[in-house]
Design a protein around this motif. Structure first.
Motif, PDB file in Angstrom:
ATOM      1  N   ARG A 167       0.112   2.948  -4.214  1.00 39.14           N
ATOM      2  CA  ARG A 167      -0.801   2.128  -4.991  1.00 39.14           C
ATOM      3  C   ARG A 167      -0.650   0.642  -4.705  1.00 39.14           C
ATOM      4  O   ARG A 167      -1.495  -0.151  -5.121  1.00 39.14           O
ATOM      5  N   GLU A 168       0.397   0.241  -3.980  1.00 38.85           N
ATOM      6  CA  GLU A 168       0.615  -1.171  -3.720  1.00 38.85           C
ATOM      7  C   GLU A 168      -0.197  -1.647  -2.529  1.00 38.85           C
ATOM      8  O   GLU A 168      -0.443  -0.905  -1.581  1.00 38.85           O
ATOM      9  N   ILE A 169      -0.583  -2.923  -2.565  1.00 39.36           N
ATOM     10  CA  ILE A 169      -1.403  -3.518  -1.514  1.00 39.36           C
ATOM     11  C   ILE A 169      -0.679  -3.434  -0.176  1.00 39.36           C
ATOM     12  O   ILE A 169       0.503  -3.753  -0.075  1.00 39.36           O
ATOM     13  N   GLU A 170      -1.417  -3.015   0.845  1.00 41.93           N
ATOM     14  CA  GLU A 170      -0.845  -2.918   2.181  1.00 41.93           C
ATOM     15  C   GLU A 170      -0.612  -4.319   2.758  1.00 41.93           C
ATOM     16  O   GLU A 170      -1.173  -5.305   2.292  1.00 41.93           O
ATOM     17  N   GLY A 171       0.202  -4.375   3.804  1.00 43.06           N
ATOM     18  CA  GLY A 171       0.394  -5.637   4.498  1.00 43.06           C
ATOM     19  C   GLY A 171       1.811  -6.149   4.504  1.00 43.06           C
ATOM     20  O   GLY A 171       2.083  -7.202   5.076  1.00 43.06           O
ATOM     21  N   ALA A 172       2.739  -5.435   3.863  1.00 44.97           N
ATOM     22  CA  ALA A 172       4.114  -5.923   3.762  1.00 44.97           C
ATOM     23  C   ALA A 172       5.030  -5.099   4.651  1.00 44.97           C
ATOM     24  O   ALA A 172       5.299  -3.934   4.359  1.00 44.97           O
ATOM     25  N   LEU A 173       5.511  -5.706   5.733  1.00 45.61           N
ATOM     26  CA  LEU A 173       6.513  -5.033   6.556  1.00 45.61           C
ATOM     27  C   LEU A 173       7.901  -5.218   5.980  1.00 45.61           C
ATOM     28  O   LEU A 173       8.768  -4.364   6.113  1.00 45.61           O
ATOM     29  N   GLY A 463      -7.316   5.307  -6.812  1.00 49.08           N
ATOM     30  CA  GLY A 463      -8.186   4.146  -6.918  1.00 49.08           C
ATOM     31  C   GLY A 463      -8.480   3.552  -5.557  1.00 49.08           C
ATOM     32  O   GLY A 463      -8.192   4.144  -4.516  1.00 49.08           O
ATOM     33  N   GLY A 464      -9.053   2.376  -5.588  1.00 45.27           N
ATOM     34  CA  GLY A 464      -9.418   1.727  -4.349  1.00 45.27           C
ATOM     35  C   GLY A 464      -9.461   0.217  -4.489  1.00 45.27           C
ATOM     36  O   GLY A 464      -9.478  -0.331  -5.590  1.00 45.27           O
ATOM     37  N   ARG A 465      -9.457  -0.440  -3.342  1.00 47.80           N
ATOM     38  CA  ARG A 465      -9.511  -1.894  -3.297  1.00 47.80           C
ATOM     39  C   ARG A 465     -10.317  -2.308  -2.075  1.00 47.80           C
ATOM     40  O   ARG A 465     -10.135  -1.759  -0.990  1.00 47.80           O
ATOM     41  N   PHE A 558      -8.111   3.143  -0.059  1.00 50.42           N
ATOM     42  CA  PHE A 558      -8.111   4.147  -1.114  1.00 50.42           C
ATOM     43  C   PHE A 558      -6.721   4.767  -1.180  1.00 50.42           C
ATOM     44  O   PHE A 558      -6.030   4.879  -0.164  1.00 50.42           O
ATOM     45  N   TYR A 559      -6.323   5.182  -2.380  1.00 52.89           N
ATOM     46  CA  TYR A 559      -5.000   5.778  -2.504  1.00 52.89           C
ATOM     47  C   TYR A 559      -5.011   6.849  -3.590  1.00 52.89           C
ATOM     48  O   TYR A 559      -5.870   6.860  -4.486  1.00 52.89           O
ATOM     49  N   THR A 560      -4.049   7.731  -3.480  1.00 54.21           N
ATOM     50  CA  THR A 560      -3.739   8.670  -4.553  1.00 54.21           C
ATOM     51  C   THR A 560      -2.232   8.832  -4.600  1.00 54.21           C
ATOM     52  O   THR A 560      -1.557   8.851  -3.565  1.00 54.21           O
ATOM     53  N   GLN A 561      -1.716   8.932  -5.817  1.00 51.42           N
ATOM     54  CA  GLN A 561      -0.259   8.963  -6.006  1.00 51.42           C
ATOM     55  C   GLN A 561       0.075   9.820  -7.220  1.00 51.42           C
ATOM     56  O   GLN A 561      -0.523   9.656  -8.293  1.00 51.42           O
ATOM     57  N   ALA A 562       1.013  10.738  -7.049  1.00 50.11           N
ATOM     58  CA  ALA A 562       1.487  11.592  -8.141  1.00 50.11           C
ATOM     59  C   ALA A 562       2.848  11.100  -8.616  1.00 50.11           C
ATOM     60  O   ALA A 562       3.742  10.854  -7.804  1.00 50.11           O
TER      61      ALA A 562
END
Length: 877
Positions: A167-173, A463-465, A558-562
């Motif tokens: 669910r966290e924003i992508e872009g962090a190495l 959800g999505g962003r 888009f993401y899904t997380q349990a």
């Protein structure tokens, strides 16, 4: 050209690890009772304590209660973040390394990587030049990063997440940094906090001022809240010492053997920088909870830094006809005599950088559902002006230099050259450059959570962003070489004087010399009446097409997380697993410009890329005090914005340099493990290990290309995707309040971190030596000691980092920073419940920042910043 060595972790290994962890989670027996008003597993308990121990207690609670790999730093009240700025506070987190600008921390790397995501209250913010931008700086180190833009007085807490969930924003190495401000409904009723600070720097002998105020209030039975926070600072930073622009290169003319190359310091400069900065910060928020199930907010953050920087230096260009030479065993020319013109140089570099970020959002609960949404807009702008002028002797002088004469402070003598008189000096160079950047980011996100009354699964999130990122870079460079005699011009010069330059370790000539008078200089037009036609045309240049570009990126995720929580053999187990899908469409516009004809050909490149990013984490509570965490994730970040330019600058010899919009993103497969022992409310001992497989680094190469309007192929230097590498490390955290000790010792405590980070990369210098990731120190130590009673507290904060690679310099030599240590101290005295005094001393060790090229005797940077003292009074109602 770089050679590459492959160290590859197969892509499916990370997926295998995630599937294994997820399968294990699905088969665990357990029990979890989900309440309808249950909040996210990421939230932490609110701890009402004050002072230094409060900050550490809240940080421990955040780490303990989070499912993810998270470290935190808290302010016990408004304006009480424990360091001078956000970047310097973050270095207290294990695995975080600090990059310093002039006199203060500016940027960070996390686990050796600078590609990190910066959030303000959960929304991403970007500097004016886009990803990887360090701001409008003419130095190799940055003083204007995003973290330097955010006043620490407005910050409530900092959180660093080192392994992202789906669910966290992508872009962090390396990690995600979330900078949190307070929310108005955190307090019932009215709250006012204000502080005024005076500061003094013992190097510049200048005073500074800072002021901040925070106001919040709630109405209608604490359902409507407003808050306004503002800060203003006027500070002076100074740097003195040895530095360079061109650094070292190999020269075959030093010895009689034409096949023997010697490493020579080309451009030796002793300089002083005076930087006057005005920093402004504003944060305003309205929060409304019309019902128990709905939370609405408007949040706006503004920050601006205005810099008025002057730089003065003496120097010379090392070249040709070396006498009295001494060469080290590594082939470095350490001393010699030459006949060269010598110089005094002046740079006026005013700059500003600002950003505004506004978000409108909501959070809604209904039965077993929670929905969050936000629309955010960020606009970042920077502008810099560089006026650089050089006075140079008309005749060559005998110059003697010795790199090893002092403590990394080369001895230089300019013979009979007189730099204090206009007689014999020419105005040799005028640069009048302007750079403008603007990035806008429009983002919308929608997140859903479905809670379950289940024995194992607690919730599912999806959800999505979507965000649209646009970066515009405009650059104008005017270069004039008039070679006017100073005596033939109006009096544009004045006398620079510093009787104690570099604490007496610099050459005597740097105590006094002529520089350009700022009050008389109005850019390159100042001397327009003396120019010939070509110089007049150069000064009139208004736009350079080849280094300018426009880049637009549309990202959709888009993401899904349990999320789960249960029991395994009597032990509590929790965690999550999920996947994030990211798609990016890029449009890059630039020009290819021929410097011979002036013709410019537009280039537009369109690129699309998509990626699946699975992740999983498991938290195992062995006891109430012992926690194990296991995590795996696939992460990515897209290349620095400046590397994505379509622009190409072609020189007259059919060579060129430019960007590469077709670069693939950085992709990393990551594994994490930590063991944590919480043996007190403020106490923790933890150790963690991590492994990152980098599928492709970005490196520079030279390749032939067919370009329009050229009769033959052009050899273009540009970034490409290179081969793979690895990063691995160990992180240790120890924190304890010594309440069991006798006497005054029961009021003391410690927080200490250590990290070891190692890397294997495809990077090599010009001699085939392997190089680590730039900015990565293998060993890093942070230690905080404190003593605190009800009305008084003292805190000592120490930081040490190992040598690290800065960048690849001239001659393809690795340029390294030597190890650096820093000590800061704070003391707080609470006069009554509403008024307190605070004293702070920064850079107490006054450590010099040193840099060398390839070998330690090849010193090329040695500067000092002085110690800064601050005294403030705060009121709290």
């Amino acid at each position: 050209m770089n050679n590459f060595k492959i160290h590859n972790l197969k892509r499916n290994s990370i997926a295998t690890a995630i599937i294994t962890m997820s399968t294990a989670a699905l088969t665990l027996p357990g029990y979890a009772q989900a309440q309808q008003d249950e909040k996210s597993t990421e939230e932490v308990e609110l701890i009402q304590v004050t002072g230094i121990r409060s900050q550490l207690t809240q940080a421990v609670a955040t780490k303990r209660d989070s499912v993810q790999f998270v470290d935190a730093i808290s302010a016990d009240d408004m304006g009480k973040l424990p360091d001078t700025n956000v970047a310097e506070s973050l270095q207290r987190v294990s695995g975080v390394q600090l990059e310093r600008g002039i006199g203060e921390g500016s940027a960070i790397s996390i686990r050796g990587l600078s590609q990190n995501v910066i959030l303000v209250n959960g929304r991403q913010v970007t500097t004016a030049g886009g990803r990887g931008d360090k701001g409008p700086d003419t130095l190799e180190s940055s003083s204007y990063s995003m973290l330097s833009l955010i006043p620490s007085s407005l910050v409530s807490s900092l959180e660093v997440s080192k392994l992202p969930s789906a669910r966290e924003i992508e872009g962090a190495l390396g990690g995600v940094v979330n900078i949190k401000t307070r929310r108005p409904l955190d307090n019932d009723g009215q709250k006012v906090v204000a502080s005024v600070t005076g500061s003094y720097n013992d190097l510049s002998k200048d005073n500074g001022t800072e002021a901040s105020i925070y106001y919040s209030n709630s109405f209608f039975e604490n359902t409507l809240g407003i808050q306004v926070a503002a800060s203003k600072a006027s500070l002076v930073f100074q740097e003195e010492g040895l530095n360079t622009f061109s650094g070292y290169s190999y020269d075959a003319s030093v010895t009689a053997d034409p096949n023997e190359e010697t490493l020579v310091f080309n451009d030796i400069r002793y300089w002083e920088i005076n930087d006057k900065r005005e920093r402004t910060g504003l944060n305003a928020m309205i929060q409304w909870q019309p019902t128990d199930t709905l939370d609405l907010y408007i949040d706006s953050f503004y920050s601006k830094v205005d810099s008025d920087r002057d730089r003065f230096w003496t120097g010379f260009w090392t070249c040709c006809g070396y006498d009295n030479t001494e060469i080290s065993d590594n082939g470095v020319l350490t001393s010699a005599s030459i006949n060269r013109p010598v110089q005094t140089n002046t740079e006026f570099a005013p700059a500003f950088m600002e950003f505004t970020s506004t978000a409108v959002g909501f959070r809604w609960f209904a039965d077993d559902w929670e929905v969050e949404g936000e629309l955010a807009y960020t606009d970042s702008t920077s502008n810099s002006q560089q006026d650089f002028m050089r006075f140079q002797t008309a005749e060559a002088a005998e110059v003697d230099f010795d790199l090893l004469a002092g403590d990394d402070a080369p001895d230089i003598m300019f013979g009979g050259a007189d730099l204090t008189s206009p007689e014999g000096l020419n105005l040799a160079i005028i640069y009048d450059n302007t750079s403008h950047n603007e990035t806008t980011d429009t983002a919308v996100r929608l997140d859903f959570t479905r809670y379950f009354d289940d024995d194992f699964f607690t919730s599912v999130e999806f959800g999505g962003r979507a965000n649209s990122l646009e970066t515009d870079h405009d650059y104008v460079a005017r270069a004039i070489t008039p070679n006017f005699a100073l005596t033939a011009l109006p009096q544009i010069y004045t006398m620079y004087s510093n009787s104690n330059f570099f604490s007496g370790d610099g050459p005597a000539v740097n105590d006094q010399y002529l520089v350009v008078d700022k009050s008389q200089w109005q850019g390159c037009t100042t001397l327009s009446e003396f120019y010939d036609a070509a110089q007049t045309a150069e000064c009139a240049t208004t736009h350079d097409l080849s280094p300018s570009y426009d880049i637009a990126e549309d990202l959709l995720a888009f993401y899904t997380q349990a999320n789960f929580s249960g029991e395994l053999g009597g032990y509590e187990v929790s965690g999550n697993f999920g996947v994030r899908y990211v798609q990016r469409d890029l449009t890059s516009k630039g020009h290819s410009e021929d410097v011979t004809t002036g013709a410019a050909t537009p280039f537009t490149t369109e690129v699309s890329h998509s990626e699946f990013l699975p992740s999983a984490v498991v938290k195992l509570d062995l006891t109430d005090d012992v926690v194990l965490r296991f995590g795996a994730a696939r992460t990515l970040t897209f290349p620095d914005t400046s590397d994505l330019s379509s622009g190409i600058f072609v020189r007259g010899d059919f060579t060129a340099n430019g960007g590469n919009p077709e670069l693939d993103p950085f992709v990393i497969n990551q594994l994490d493990f930590s063991a944590e022992w919480y043996f007190g409310e403020t106490s923790i001992l933890s150790a963690g290990v991590f492994y990152k497989d980098v599928e492709s680094f970005i490196v520079n190469t030279i390749q032939p290309r067919d370009l329009p309007n050229y009769s033959q192929q052009v050899f273009v230097e540009q970034p490409i995707n290179g081969e793979s590498g690895t990063i691995q490390g160990l992180e240790v955290l120890y924190q304890q309040a010594f309440t069991a000790l006798p006497g005054f010792l029961e009021d003391t405590g410690i927080m200490a971190t250590y990290s070891f980070i190692d890397s294997e990369t495809p990077f090599e210098d010009g001699r085939g030596n392997s190089l680590p990731i730039p900015g990565l120190s293998e060993n890093n130590i942070n230690m905080v000691l404190y003593y605190e009673i009800e009305s008084f507290g003292v805190r000592l904060a120490y930081n040490w980092r190992d040598d690290y690679l800065g960048y690849l310099g001239a001659g393809d030599n690795g340029v390294f920073y030597e190890s650096y240590q820093d000590l800061a101290a704070t003391a707080n005295y609470k006069i009554n419940d509403h008024v307190s005094l605070n004293f702070q001393a920064v850079n107490l060790l006054d450590t010099r920042q040193k840099q060398y090229a390839a070998y330690e005797e090849a010193i090329q940077r040695n500067v000092e910043f002085g110690t800064t003292y601050k005294l403030s009074v705060s009121v709290n109602y």
